[in-house]
Design a protein around this motif. Sequence first.
Motif, PDB file in Angstrom:
ATOM      1  N   LEU A 102       0.782  -0.878  -0.054  1.00 42.48           N
ATOM      2  CA  LEU A 102       0.063   0.080  -0.136  1.00 42.48           C
ATOM      3  C   LEU A 102       1.116   1.604  -0.041  1.00 42.48           C
ATOM      4  N   GLN A 145       2.393   1.576  -2.947  1.00 43.28           N
ATOM      5  CA  GLN A 145       1.323   2.489  -4.216  1.00 43.28           C
ATOM      6  C   GLN A 145       0.911   3.724  -3.762  1.00 43.28           C
ATOM      7  N   ASP A 146       0.844   4.056  -2.270  1.00 41.88           N
ATOM      8  CA  ASP A 146       1.250   5.522  -2.593  1.00 41.88           C
ATOM      9  C   ASP A 146       1.932   6.183  -2.922  1.00 41.88           C
ATOM     10  N   ARG A 171       5.288   6.507  -1.344  1.00 48.01           N
ATOM     11  CA  ARG A 171       5.656   6.961  -0.011  1.00 48.01           C
ATOM     12  C   ARG A 171       7.408   6.309  -0.752  1.00 48.01           C
TER      13      ARG A 171
END
Length: 574
Positions: free
Chosen positions: A217, A220-221, A223
């Motif tokens: 996650l 995908q963000d 970061r």
Amino acid sequence: MTQIEQKTDGRRGNGAPLPLPHRPKATGPSLSSRIAYCCGCLVWAILCLILVQGPAPANANAPKASKTLQLIKQRGEIVVGVKTDFAPFGFLDAAGQPVGFEVDLAEKLAQALGVRLKLQSVTTENRFQRLEQGLVDIIIATAADTQERRLLATPIEPAYFGGGVNVLLRPDSTANTWQDLRGQQLCALQSTYFNKSMTQRYLIDLVLFRSVRDAILALQDARCIGFLYTDVALNHYIGQADFKGYRMFEASAMVASWVASIHRAERGTDYEILVGDVFAAWQREGAILALEQRWGVRPSRFVRDTNQLWSQLDDTGAPLCRRDTMNQWPVACRNQAFITSEDVTGGAKFGLWLKEQFGLNVSVIYDPFDKKRYIVGLLHTILISVASTAVALAIGYLGAKAMSARAGLGRVLLAPVANVARMAPPILQMYILFFGVSSWLFLHFGVSIAPIIAAILALSLYHGGIIIFALADGANVLRERDPRFRFHLRMLPELLAVSAVGVRSSVNNLIKATTVAASISVPELLSATIAITGDQGNPEIMMPLLLLMFLIYTSVFMALWMRLEKHVVAMGGR
């Protein structure tokens, strides 16, 4: 005797021999000869250490009774720790039940022991804690076999799988090599064995998470620019709709075997031996290969090689990898990364002793795979050197003879070609031959030039062009001394005498230039050294060793060449 015969006989018209350069009479072995001799002795010593490896002595104890195995039999159930966030090795199906490659292994283990199976979900962070606490009897949870983990638990040999480290990169990442990741932020999991080593090796900045789901996650963000994890797991994401444009590096790093593990107190017990025998049977029967196909795991070279090793039979028809009277597997069938000096003799014992006592990881002495790669690299270097030297000398002699022809046509036609050959860098010539000419031949005729042939041709053309002019200049010197001089094979001693410096320098440079063959994937000494360094992380050992080997090899080769040169020149005075 005709006038021409008198000239080609290496003598003047009056019968006197052509003059030779003055050479002082040798009074004993020269300094260079003594150095070459000492270097030769040193290289033989190194090669003997690399080549010699004795059998392993039996040094294990008889198996002890296992409390864990007694408990498993009493309750009729084995508790196996598996992962549920690592598809396709362990994950939850639509009904919320654990399934996958390693779950199947757990079921097969329970069947082999004749007990029920109870699965316990574990994570990368807590799997060894659960084992230490006694909450599970064994973990089969994508755990790589490392020295640090052998202090926490008892690994089961043989290993059941193997994988390396790779990175799942976002579509907007421009990184193409591990070096490109320097200073970049990568998502990673806590407690993975490769975090420290990868950070130190490539100077990357890790953002740590407790689960794969959280790391994905975060990736995908945006970061982080990539997710650092095992290549086997990352392959699962490539091609999925949610990861369109994501990619991985072609080459993985830090390839390691995956093992099941039991409590550290179980080392040397009948439980360790029993489970090890079950895993060995799976490798011999091809059960692991079948699970790869069932779960769509990309075929692993590690699994294939392990299956072949454990399926081998000796002359009596018994498995080659079988326990000895002390219930130990043969050294050749164990994880070579954890063989100690107590397990072997000969050169391998010395190499491991250096590693254990002084931290000097000279893996080419004790590791069979690295040893083979290094020897193959050395043999390729010798082959390239000898073949290129022979072809370059032939090109040089024939080219110089053509350029010295009376008609002068040879010089007109050959001089430009020889100039191009000696002016174009050998690596450029290799690229032209290997990527240009070879590709054209394959496209039109279905044949290609092998990398080693391309390397030999390029080195021969480059240094052959230099030798052409060295011999042609030598012929001019002799022609000035005697206008009736003619270029002939019988004049080679006199010709070599006046051209020795140029020819010798070219041969010396040719030997040192063999390393450029690594640029077109010829497995010579430099290529082997780089590969070993990448796997072992020991550049502080391998690079000085490479320098030493080339100093020794060049010295020995040139000593042999000078002896041959001296012999050929001496033939002219007979």
